[in-house]
Design an enzyme around this catalytic site. Sequence first.
Site, mmCIF file in Angstrom:
data_model
loop_
_atom_site.group_PDB
_atom_site.id
_atom_site.type_symbol
_atom_site.label_atom_id
_atom_site.label_comp_id
_atom_site.label_asym_id
_atom_site.label_seq_id
_atom_site.Cartn_x
_atom_site.Cartn_y
_atom_site.Cartn_z
ATOM 1 N N GLY A 45 0.837 -1.192 0.000
ATOM 2 C CA GLY A 45 0.000 0.000 0.000
ATOM 3 C C GLY A 45 0.870 1.240 0.000
ATOM 4 N N GLN A 50 3.049 10.039 0.985
ATOM 5 C CA GLN A 50 4.344 9.347 1.022
ATOM 6 C C GLN A 50 5.206 9.652 -0.200
ATOM 7 O OE1 GLN A 50 2.470 5.307 2.044
ATOM 8 N NE2 GLN A 50 4.413 5.256 3.130
ATOM 9 N N CYS A 88 6.063 0.231 7.524
ATOM 10 C CA CYS A 88 5.681 1.364 6.680
ATOM 11 C C CYS A 88 6.864 1.733 5.797
ATOM 12 C CB CYS A 88 5.286 2.550 7.559
ATOM 13 S SG CYS A 88 4.809 4.011 6.626
ATOM 14 N N LEU A 89 6.589 1.967 4.511
ATOM 15 C CA LEU A 89 7.664 2.350 3.581
ATOM 16 C C LEU A 89 8.319 3.662 3.998
ATOM 17 C CD1 LEU A 89 5.954 1.492 0.170
ATOM 18 C CD2 LEU A 89 7.799 0.225 1.288
ATOM 19 N N HIS A 130 -4.251 1.564 7.646
ATOM 20 C CA HIS A 130 -2.893 2.143 7.632
ATOM 21 C C HIS A 130 -2.815 3.309 6.634
ATOM 22 C CE1 HIS A 130 1.646 1.633 7.824
ATOM 23 N NE2 HIS A 130 1.509 2.325 6.711
ATOM 24 N N GLU A 131 -3.379 3.101 5.444
ATOM 25 C CA GLU A 131 -3.279 4.140 4.400
ATOM 26 C C GLU A 131 -4.181 5.332 4.709
ATOM 27 O OE1 GLU A 131 -0.776 3.750 2.669
ATOM 28 O OE2 GLU A 131 -0.531 1.608 3.007
ATOM 29 N N HIS A 134 -2.441 7.545 7.007
ATOM 30 C CA HIS A 134 -1.474 8.420 6.321
ATOM 31 C C HIS A 134 -2.142 9.701 5.837
ATOM 32 C CE1 HIS A 134 2.423 6.498 6.040
ATOM 33 N NE2 HIS A 134 1.912 5.357 5.616
HETATM 34 NI NI NI Z 1 2.855 3.494 5.589
#
Ligand code: NI
Length: 171
Positions: A45, A50, A88-89, A130-131, A134
């Site tokens: 995701g 991000q 998380c990226l 999660h997204e 963000h």
């Molecule tokens: Ni993330």
Amino acid sequence: MILPIRTLGDPVLRAPAKPVTSFDRRLRRLVEDMLETMYDAPGVGLAAPQVGVSLRVFTFDDGETGPMAVVNPELVDPSGELLEEEGCLSIPGPFHPVARARRVTCRGADPTGRPVELRGEGLLARIFQHETDHLDGRLYIDRLDEEGRRRVLAELRRIELGLEPSRERTR
Ligand code: NI
């Protein structure tokens, strides 16, 4: 086009993202770039902040849905609870168990403006939560207790110092 992923400390990750109002070519281009960036990372995701774009859009692929994007998502009908490792990226390396609703429905639009409603369970429900976090300027570490947050940040420091290899499979 693969876009650079913003990491912890970048203020764009902490800003509430703005609703999308134009379902135009620019939006579809953004979604294409986000999908390319997400698969390259690799992640399951990716939210627009991000990649430095403060708009309410995220892309995902839990391995079953294929490449998808939700614009202006709203989460409704959460039920149950599931404690599973999450990463998380934008916080490359650490994973930590995070409690999330086991099931949730995500309502919004696709990149052409058509309404979508998706019921997620397990990993998919976790991705939605999660997204969407963000898009509200929230990161998974905010949902940990003090001890959990301390462990994640300590691991992050060890990775930055080159004392620990970073792990993969993030979102
Ligand atoms: Ni993330």
